[in-house]
Motif scaffolding. Sequence first.
Motif, PDB file in Angstrom:
ATOM      1  N   VAL A 141       0.865  -1.185   0.000  1.00  0.00           N
ATOM      2  CA  VAL A 141       0.000   0.000   0.000  1.00  0.00           C
ATOM      3  C   VAL A 141       0.894   1.224   0.000  1.00  0.00           C
TER       4      VAL A 141
ATOM      5  N   THR B  31      -0.872  -5.561   5.709  1.00  0.00           N
ATOM      6  CA  THR B  31      -0.050  -5.296   4.535  1.00  0.00           C
ATOM      7  C   THR B  31       1.384  -5.750   4.814  1.00  0.00           C
TER       8      THR B  31
ATOM      9  N   SER C  58      -3.168   0.343  -3.844  1.00  0.00           N
ATOM     10  CA  SER C  58      -2.955  -1.012  -3.344  1.00  0.00           C
ATOM     11  C   SER C  58      -2.443  -1.894  -4.477  1.00  0.00           C
TER      12      SER C  58
END
Length: 458
Positions: free
Chosen positions: A90, A122, A402
């Motif tokens: 991200v 993430t 993303s």
Amino acid sequence: MASPQPTNTSQFSCMKTTLAVLFGLTALYSAHFFNLHLQFYSALQHPYVQRIIHIPFSDILRDLQLQKVESGKAQSYGGSALKAFSRHVVCVGDLHGDYPNALRVLNFSGVVDEQGNWSGKTDFFVQTGDIIDRGDDTIKLFTWMDRLRGQAIAAGGTVLSNLGNHEFMNAIGDWRYVYESEIKTFGTIEARQRMISNGRIGRSWAKNYTVTTRLPLHSYLGPPNTPYPPVRSQVHFEQDYDGSEVLEPSHIRELDLKDGPLSHVALSFVHGGLSPTYGALVPFPEKINEIGSSLLQKLQKREQPAPYPINPHYPGLPESATAEEHELYDSNGPLWYRGWAYEPEEKVCVDVEEVLKNTGTRRMIMGHTPDFHNIVSRCNGKIIIIDTGISHAYGGVLSALSVHYTLTPIIDPENTGEQQRWTEREVVKAVYEEFQHLVADEEREVVGKFTIQANTGN
């Protein structure tokens, strides 16, 4: 009490004999069938211990149905050497002194929880610079980024930070976009100068921030900021008897990392942009980051000049700044370049191919040039500009980018080792508070033996 009914001994013995024969035939057939499968999958090789692993076909079917690929981790199939790999990245653009909006963005994009702590959802979080200026939350934002950096490492993740033109402007003493109310959060002008030179914020810039980032999407290519082209040792070739040059075994992997099927499976991040005519592009990102680090050190260690425009004299770069350091801070350098946003489509889509080739990447992601409505994608997602004016100073939209990357083995006993087939997929989305927009969804088949590197992201 009546005794149990008596049994017929001869009849019972006959039944035992029959069952034994049936059991033996079944076992023999099962062993033969199982051995066929052992031979069928005997070519699957473990990359770490270099031994043959035999896998029953039923186990593979079961694991293919039940196994899920967890973010950022390699998952094996039936205990074999074949592993599905996943990585989630991200990234967020310019924040400009606005902690509340930054918190909202990192929360809805999955980087942090509602309290602003690392969520573990993430693998990598990348911020492309310009955290400072135009708002009052400078101290709060840089303190938060450093806290997230530590939390990410503890959870197996990574925070990667770029310096923007505004960080360098402040280091130079160009304070045109510094609010008086923000200076008060430091106490005095002198206290602010100390904080961003040899103080807590300045030390973090020197230690944790780079001008640009190369992030491999697969750990096979090494950790973040592994140089491209790959660094080679002094001795490259040995002469064969016929006089031709033969590659030494130690260089086979180096060439694979330069020209192999995954060689360009990486992203570049920078604040402004990587100009096609910039002179210090390679090795990437090593050369740029060395120049940036050198310039920042000179700015932070000099006697701090009175900042402009409080003092009408603009400080400029130090007298000791090299030609390369001047070029870095020039409009064509990675901190200020805007060509990827403003040049015509037909030009940038030609120029970008050469830059991607030279940097060992497949996409360039940058901030700096805001679009207050959405993240901008050009040339089928090869150029992505993520500054959407997140700060209340601009009133743009809240957004993040993303990237989900997966490499999944294609189970095929006839193609293993160096001929192993994989399905590679990269899904890129612009993430907004209420919805998401697909930027790219690309899938291809690649062939090779890609050893998973442990802990290369930290």
